[in-house]
Write a protein that holds these residues in place. Structure first.
Motif, PDB file in Angstrom:
ATOM      1  N   THR A 280      -8.890  -1.818   5.346  1.00 16.61           N
ATOM      2  CA  THR A 280      -9.839  -0.753   5.000  1.00 16.61           C
ATOM      3  C   THR A 280      -9.488  -0.117   3.653  1.00 16.61           C
ATOM      4  OG1 THR A 280     -10.109  -0.274   7.350  1.00 16.61           O
ATOM      5  CG2 THR A 280     -10.894   1.392   5.798  1.00 16.61           C
ATOM      6  N   VAL A 281      -8.197   0.018   3.386  1.00 13.62           N
ATOM      7  CA  VAL A 281      -7.744   0.579   2.110  1.00 13.62           C
ATOM      8  C   VAL A 281      -7.303  -0.573   1.224  1.00 13.62           C
ATOM      9  CG1 VAL A 281      -6.153   2.166   0.988  1.00 13.62           C
ATOM     10  CG2 VAL A 281      -6.950   2.650   3.295  1.00 13.62           C
TER      11      VAL A 281
ATOM     12  N   ALA B   1      -3.032  -0.081  -3.636  1.00  7.98           N
ATOM     13  CA  ALA B   1      -3.922   0.511  -2.632  1.00  7.98           C
ATOM     14  C   ALA B   1      -3.293   1.822  -2.150  1.00  7.98           C
ATOM     15  CB  ALA B   1      -4.097  -0.449  -1.457  1.00  7.98           C
TER      16      ALA B   1
ATOM     17  N   SER C 234     -11.997  -3.707  -5.186  1.00  7.67           N
ATOM     18  CA  SER C 234     -13.230  -3.177  -4.601  1.00  7.67           C
ATOM     19  C   SER C 234     -14.288  -3.007  -5.683  1.00  7.67           C
ATOM     20  CB  SER C 234     -12.951  -1.819  -3.941  1.00  7.67           C
ATOM     21  OG  SER C 234     -14.129  -1.307  -3.392  1.00  7.67           O
TER      22      SER C 234
ATOM     23  N   GLU D 296     -15.138  11.226  -0.674  1.00  4.42           N
ATOM     24  CA  GLU D 296     -14.577  11.452  -2.011  1.00  4.42           C
ATOM     25  C   GLU D 296     -14.772  12.901  -2.438  1.00  4.42           C
ATOM     26  OE1 GLU D 296     -15.733   9.874  -6.347  1.00  4.42           O
ATOM     27  OE2 GLU D 296     -15.069   8.303  -4.975  1.00  4.42           O
TER      28      GLU D 296
ATOM     29  N   LEU E 184      -5.147   1.499   8.857  1.00  5.98           N
ATOM     30  CA  LEU E 184      -6.127   1.362   7.779  1.00  5.98           C
ATOM     31  C   LEU E 184      -5.734   0.246   6.811  1.00  5.98           C
ATOM     32  CD1 LEU E 184      -6.831   5.129   6.937  1.00  5.98           C
ATOM     33  CD2 LEU E 184      -8.407   3.524   8.025  1.00  5.98           C
ATOM     34  N   PHE E 185      -4.428   0.102   6.575  1.00  4.47           N
ATOM     35  CA  PHE E 185      -3.941  -0.957   5.688  1.00  4.47           C
ATOM     36  C   PHE E 185      -3.914  -2.299   6.411  1.00  4.47           C
ATOM     37  CE2 PHE E 185      -2.411   2.929   3.788  1.00  4.47           C
ATOM     38  CZ  PHE E 185      -2.528   2.702   2.426  1.00  4.47           C
TER      39      PHE E 185
ATOM     40  N   GLU F 160     -18.728   7.186   2.156  1.00  7.04           N
ATOM     41  CA  GLU F 160     -17.594   7.113   1.229  1.00  7.04           C
ATOM     42  C   GLU F 160     -17.716   8.172   0.137  1.00  7.04           C
ATOM     43  OE1 GLU F 160     -16.308   2.401   1.331  1.00  7.04           O
ATOM     44  OE2 GLU F 160     -18.021   3.030   0.131  1.00  7.04           O
TER      45      GLU F 160
ATOM     46  N   TYR G 291      -3.801   5.590  -0.055  1.00  8.79           N
ATOM     47  CA  TYR G 291      -4.575   6.442   0.849  1.00  8.79           C
ATOM     48  C   TYR G 291      -3.965   7.836   0.817  1.00  8.79           C
ATOM     49  CZ  TYR G 291      -7.124   8.195   4.882  1.00  8.79           C
ATOM     50  OH  TYR G 291      -7.953   8.928   5.688  1.00  8.79           O
TER      51      TYR G 291
ATOM     52  N   GLY H 106       0.825  -1.209   0.000  1.00  4.17           N
ATOM     53  CA  GLY H 106       0.000   0.000   0.000  1.00  4.17           C
ATOM     54  C   GLY H 106       0.856   1.254   0.000  1.00  4.17           C
TER      55      GLY H 106
END
Length: 480
Positions: free
Chosen positions: A100-101, A76, A107, A119, A95-96, A115, A78, A58
């Motif tokens: 979550t990411v 991935a 996805s 964004e 988060l990784f 979400e 973030y 990530g």
């Protein structure tokens, strides 16, 4: 798990490296491997290789300006600001770890309402990033121009009834002219790199040309240019026009000439026409009125301006609010009003100096790590780097941030009333050493007062909290 990171802030001095250090330290505590590339003022360091990217699970992008993400396709990612990495780096890494990411192709589910909101917020933040990209490239031009002019006046200036003046055709007049030339690039560079941040290379030519038009009122029959506001408008207009044209579906035989011919020409023509015939003159009138208003500020009105600027500079210590005040002060240098930057220059250094002094005055209120951060804050404050106070604000925002604001506002007011002027977009004692400050004595007094006010306020509030905690603990012990 192996993560990669990129940190980048507009000035590339403090946030960039503090964020990288925090991420590295948090990763070590969480037993995660991480390599962080810093895109600072000295260039890109600790560069991520193709092998690093291929092996990475990530990518954390902690940046306040545009960062090229094309090399991380399929990974991935973030994205956040540098302050997120400074305040809570463990959360970003977690988060990784929690999954979550994830990579884009992994996805497939529809976005939730939350979400979608995130964004939208991310896209809104892009506006700030594009602006700060332009500011980061503009700053060296203004610094060089201001310092050369200040140097020429300090060494080659001769007293006249109206103040120091440089004799015509002297060596120092040539130095001053070079400094003036550097200033002329300020608005075109700002606009050009805003456009570059938005549309990549196809945006830089139309952005700079539009910025030049914005800075020269002769294009739209105005005695004054549109200044930095015009440059910002020109940069965004040129950038988004170029980006729109980039997305046109054209035949394959036309594609090779799009970035070097079609996009620059069309976006330059459209941006230039809009500026010349529509927005140029109104913005120039606005800037001219603003400059006259500020130049005429006296007494209570100048105090109010100093209070506002001091509060903005210290509120987020290099963040968006700080940068708005900083950019405003920079634009006033170009307009000939150095008093605004003088107030800002005093406010810039009082947060780190105040926190450093606070750790020396009341050592019992701070732990070992905070005392070490205090030493670093003192050094950063002397160099005019507000971000030196960030570790303290992140750990205790309710007591630290109000104290920083009161101290910075005190320093800014004293500088404004004392006739302090700053001809370069920077602050702290180092600027006085470089000869860019008018009325150095009042400048030093403003910094000293602001520093002591900050230290007193934060120690008072921390001591008050400690006393309350002690009373609460005693009551708890008595009940037990």
């Amino acid at each position: 798990m192996k993560l990669l990171g990129i940190t980048a802030c507009p000035t590339g001095i403090a946030h960039t490296y503090i964020a990288a250090e925090k991420l590295s330290r948090a990763a070590k505590e969480l037993d995660v491997e991480i390599k962080v590339e810093t895109q600072g003022s000295v260039g890109t360091e600790n560069v991520l290789t193709d092998k690093d990217i291929a092996e990475a699970d990530g990518i954390i992008i902690a940046a306040d300006k545009g960062v090229d993400l094309s090399r991380f396709a399929g990974k991935a990612i973030y994205e956040c600001g540098t302050k997120d990495a400074v305040k809570d780096p463990k959360r970003l890494i977690q988060l990784f770890l929690d999954g979550t990411v994830v990579a884009p192709q992994a996805s497939k589910k529809l976005k939730s309402v939350e979400e979608a909101k995130q964004e939208i917020r991310g896209k809104q933040n892009l506006i700030y990033r594009h602006l700060m990209s332009g500011v980061s490239y503009m700053i060296p031009f203004v610094v060089v121009g201001g310092l050369l002019i200040a140097l020429a006046l300090a060494i080659g200036g001769e007293p006249t009834p109206t103040g120091l003046a440089i004799p015509e055709n002297s060596f120092w007049m040539h130095i001053s002219d070079i400094g003036g030339a550097a200033f002329t690039f300020m608005v075109p560079i700002l606009a050009g790199f805003i456009a570059y941040s938005i549309a990549d290379r196809p945006g830089i030519a139309p952005g700079m040309i539009a910025g030049f038009i914005a800075a020269n009122g002769s294009f739209y029959d105005s005695s004054a240019g549109a200044g930095f506001i015009g440059g910002i408008v020109a940069g965004f207009l040129a950038g988004y026009l170029a980006l729109w044209i980039k997305r046109w579906k054209v035949p394959k035989m036309v594609q090779p000439i799009m970035p070097i011919l079609v996009i620059p020409i069309i976006s330059t023509l459209l941006t230039g026409a809009v500026f010349i015939f529509v927005v140029g003159k109104p913005i120039a009138s606005l800037m001219n009125g603003l400059t006259e208003f500020l130049n005429g500020m006296q007494g209570s009105s100048s105090i109010l301006l100093a209070l506002i600027l001091g509060a903005m500079i210290s509120f987020d210590m290099g963040g968006p609010v700080n940068k708005v005040a900083f950019l405003f002060g920079t634009s006033m240098i170009g307009a000939g009003n150095v008093a605004v930057m003088g107030a800002i220059a005093a406010a810039i250094c009082t947060p780190p100096l105040g926190m450093g002094l606070a750790t020396l005055l009341r050592k019992n209120l701070y732990n070992k790590e905070e005392k070490e951060a205090g030493k670093a804050a003192l050094a950063m404050g002397l160099c005019g780097i507000t971000e030196g106070a960030i570790p303290f604000a992140a750990g205790d925002p309710l007591r630290v941030i109000p104290s920083l604001m009161v101290g910075a506002m005190s320093g800014a007011v004293i500088a404004m009333l004392g006739g302090v002027g700053d001809s370069v977009p920077h602050g702290g004692p180092i600027v006085a050493l470089l000869g860019a400050i008018d009325n150095v004595l009042m400048f030093i007094i403003a910094i000293v007062v602001g520093t002591f006010v900050t230290a007193f306020c934060v120690n008072f509030l921390k001591d008050l909290k400690q006393r309350k905690d002690n009373v609460s603990n005693q009551k708890q012990a008595a009940r037990e």
